[in-house]
Enzyme design. Structure first.
Site, mmCIF file in Angstrom:
data_model
loop_
_atom_site.group_PDB
_atom_site.id
_atom_site.type_symbol
_atom_site.label_atom_id
_atom_site.label_comp_id
_atom_site.label_asym_id
_atom_site.label_seq_id
_atom_site.Cartn_x
_atom_site.Cartn_y
_atom_site.Cartn_z
ATOM 1 N N GLU A 71 0.833 -1.202 0.000
ATOM 2 C CA GLU A 71 0.000 0.000 0.000
ATOM 3 C C GLU A 71 0.867 1.250 0.000
ATOM 4 O O GLU A 71 0.596 2.207 -0.738
ATOM 5 C CB GLU A 71 -0.927 0.008 1.217
ATOM 6 N N TRP B 182 -8.329 -1.165 0.281
ATOM 7 C CA TRP B 182 -9.206 -0.093 -0.174
ATOM 8 C C TRP B 182 -10.455 -0.597 -0.900
ATOM 9 O O TRP B 182 -11.299 0.214 -1.303
ATOM 10 C CB TRP B 182 -8.431 0.843 -1.096
ATOM 11 N N ARG C 141 12.326 23.595 9.753
ATOM 12 C CA ARG C 141 11.148 23.124 10.487
ATOM 13 C C ARG C 141 9.961 22.946 9.542
ATOM 14 O O ARG C 141 8.817 22.925 9.973
ATOM 15 C CB ARG C 141 10.815 24.100 11.607
ATOM 16 N N ARG C 142 10.257 22.826 8.248
ATOM 17 C CA ARG C 142 9.193 22.736 7.244
ATOM 18 C C ARG C 142 9.228 21.424 6.457
ATOM 19 O O ARG C 142 8.699 21.342 5.352
ATOM 20 C CB ARG C 142 9.296 23.923 6.278
ATOM 21 N N CYS D 99 -6.770 9.867 7.024
ATOM 22 C CA CYS D 99 -6.707 9.689 8.481
ATOM 23 C C CYS D 99 -5.290 10.006 8.959
ATOM 24 O O CYS D 99 -5.108 10.879 9.806
ATOM 25 C CB CYS D 99 -7.113 8.274 8.861
ATOM 26 N N ARG E 296 -5.669 12.071 12.404
ATOM 27 C CA ARG E 296 -6.881 12.720 12.920
ATOM 28 C C ARG E 296 -7.886 11.720 13.466
ATOM 29 O O ARG E 296 -8.650 12.015 14.387
ATOM 30 C CB ARG E 296 -7.553 13.543 11.821
ATOM 31 N N SER E 297 -7.922 10.516 12.875
ATOM 32 C CA SER E 297 -8.882 9.487 13.257
ATOM 33 C C SER E 297 -8.173 8.143 13.185
ATOM 34 O O SER E 297 -7.497 7.862 12.189
ATOM 35 C CB SER E 297 -10.084 9.507 12.304
ATOM 36 N N CYS E 298 -8.330 7.328 14.212
ATOM 37 C CA CYS E 298 -7.570 6.085 14.254
ATOM 38 C C CYS E 298 -8.392 4.935 14.815
ATOM 39 O O CYS E 298 -8.861 4.983 15.962
ATOM 40 C CB CYS E 298 -6.312 6.264 15.104
ATOM 41 N N ASP E 299 -8.558 3.906 13.989
ATOM 42 C CA ASP E 299 -9.139 2.628 14.391
ATOM 43 C C ASP E 299 -8.001 1.813 15.004
ATOM 44 O O ASP E 299 -7.159 1.268 14.299
ATOM 45 C CB ASP E 299 -9.724 1.955 13.142
ATOM 46 N N HIS F 70 -9.867 5.496 18.638
ATOM 47 C CA HIS F 70 -11.055 4.764 19.041
ATOM 48 C C HIS F 70 -10.966 3.268 18.768
ATOM 49 O O HIS F 70 -10.140 2.801 17.979
ATOM 50 C CB HIS F 70 -12.292 5.329 18.331
ATOM 51 N N LEU F 71 -11.853 2.558 19.425
ATOM 52 C CA LEU F 71 -12.122 1.142 19.180
ATOM 53 C C LEU F 71 -13.603 1.006 18.842
ATOM 54 O O LEU F 71 -14.458 1.595 19.514
ATOM 55 C CB LEU F 71 -11.805 0.300 20.408
ATOM 56 N N TYR F 72 -13.914 0.246 17.806
ATOM 57 C CA TYR F 72 -15.312 0.018 17.459
ATOM 58 C C TYR F 72 -15.959 -0.949 18.440
ATOM 59 O O TYR F 72 -15.324 -1.880 18.939
ATOM 60 C CB TYR F 72 -15.420 -0.511 16.024
ATOM 61 N N ALA G 232 -15.367 -1.173 9.572
ATOM 62 C CA ALA G 232 -16.489 -0.252 9.464
ATOM 63 C C ALA G 232 -16.258 0.681 8.289
ATOM 64 O O ALA G 232 -15.254 1.371 8.234
ATOM 65 C CB ALA G 232 -16.629 0.552 10.759
#
Length: 318
Positions: free
Chosen positions: A75, A97, A180-181, A200, A220-223, A261-263, A317
């Site tokens: 991937e 995917w 720093r860029r 994510c 930002r979002s993590c399973d 999070h965890l589902y 999900a």
């Protein structure tokens, strides 16, 4: 909620994988229960951090369950091509995917096709792949061909050349390591609604100190059960490749999560994994140095000492 195994044990808790297990335990035991986009529901915490030492070839590859690191590597190599169609992944039997375009196909056609049949048609049929395999401008497109627009005197905009962020970061690390860029960004606000899934793992920042390349990833979002094991490997892999390309030693990899999070339907996986103990220290060997970061192949990576415990499965999900 079923009880989870205690975090107290007789083993040496300096093993880096305990960071992951302790985060999983904290979310499952104390996380806030929330409704989410998928309708499944989660337990979630906001703001988490894990740190891993990559010196000596070490990698954040979990041992308490099998992580299919070759799939994650394929991937990552696909991201670096800038491709946005799942066809090449399906050719390699990488189905990470496939569920998103498959869900779209089922909704729009009403056909209850299996994932295996859908993937086979993507590979075999040009028109079908072009119509149903496209994900929109996801990760790789933003990484190596971020769109630009040039303002014209009449007030209009003309499409300009795309920006290869990965190539620019490598060049910057070589010529201006103290900057720093050194950032690779996936969150293109103007194109989020065109993506099958907004990024994510969205922001990578690199930092050079004492001849070592460090990397911080903000997600930002993590399973945590299904996604994070892949995310940790993939980000550290990218760091290792960039370190090799810039003649730096790999240093520290820092992972930071927003909504972590965890589902709710992952309970059996969580409880089984928390009953296991980390064992072993997997390492990654890069068997050659290609001319550019875009020239690696799956044969360039070896993990000679990976002996994980059994695989753990749970529904994704969408």
């Amino acid at each position: 909620m079923a009880s989870v195994p205690s975090s107290t044990d007789s083993r040496n808790r300096t093993h880096p994988e305990y960071q992951y297990l302790d985060l999983m335990r904290e979310i499952w035991t104390h996380g806030s229960e929330r409704r989410d986009r998928t309708g499944v529901g989660t337990r979630s915490v906001f703001g988490a951090m894990l740190r891993f030492d990559l010196t000596g070839g070490k990698m954040p590859l979990l041992t308490t369950k099998r992580v299919y690191w070759k799939t994650a590597t394929r991937e990552m190599l696909w991201f670096l091509t800038g491709d946005t169609n799942i066809r090449e992944l399906c050719r390699q039997n990488v189905q990470i995917w496939t569920d998103w375009p498959l869900d779209t196909y089922r909704c729009e056609t009403g056909e209850d096709i299996s994932r295996e049949e859908f993937s086979a048609r993507i590979v075999a049929e040009d028109d079908f792949a072009a119509r149903w395999g496209e994900l929109g401008p996801v990760y790789g497109k933003q990484w190596v061909d971020w769109p630009t627009y040039q303002y014209q005197p009449d007030g209009s905009y003309r499409k300009g050349p795309g920006i290869n962020q990965v190539a620019e970061v490598i060049e910057s690390l070589r010529n201006n390591p103290g900057s720093r860029r050194h950032i690779i960004e996936g969150w293109n606000v103007a194109q989020l609604d065109q993506m099958a899934l907004p990024p994510c793992h969205k922001t990578y920042q690199f930092h050079v100190a004492d001849g070592r390349l460090n990397c911080a990833l903000y997600q930002r979002s993590c399973d945590v059960a299904l996604g994070l094991p892949f995310n940790l490997w993939s980000a550290a892999l990218l760091q290792r490749m960039i370190a090799q390309q810039t003649d730096l030693e790999p240093g520290e990899f820092v992972w930071m999560g927003g909504d972590t999070h965890l589902y709710l339907n992952h309970g059996e996986l969580v409880e089984e994994q928390l009953s296991r103990e980390p064992d072993g220290h997997p390492t990654l060997v890069l068997t050659r140095r290609p001319d550019t970061i875009f020239d690696y192949t799956i044969e360039d990576f070896e993990v000679p000492d990976y002996a994980p415990q059994g695989a753990l499965k749970a529904p994704i999900a969408v």
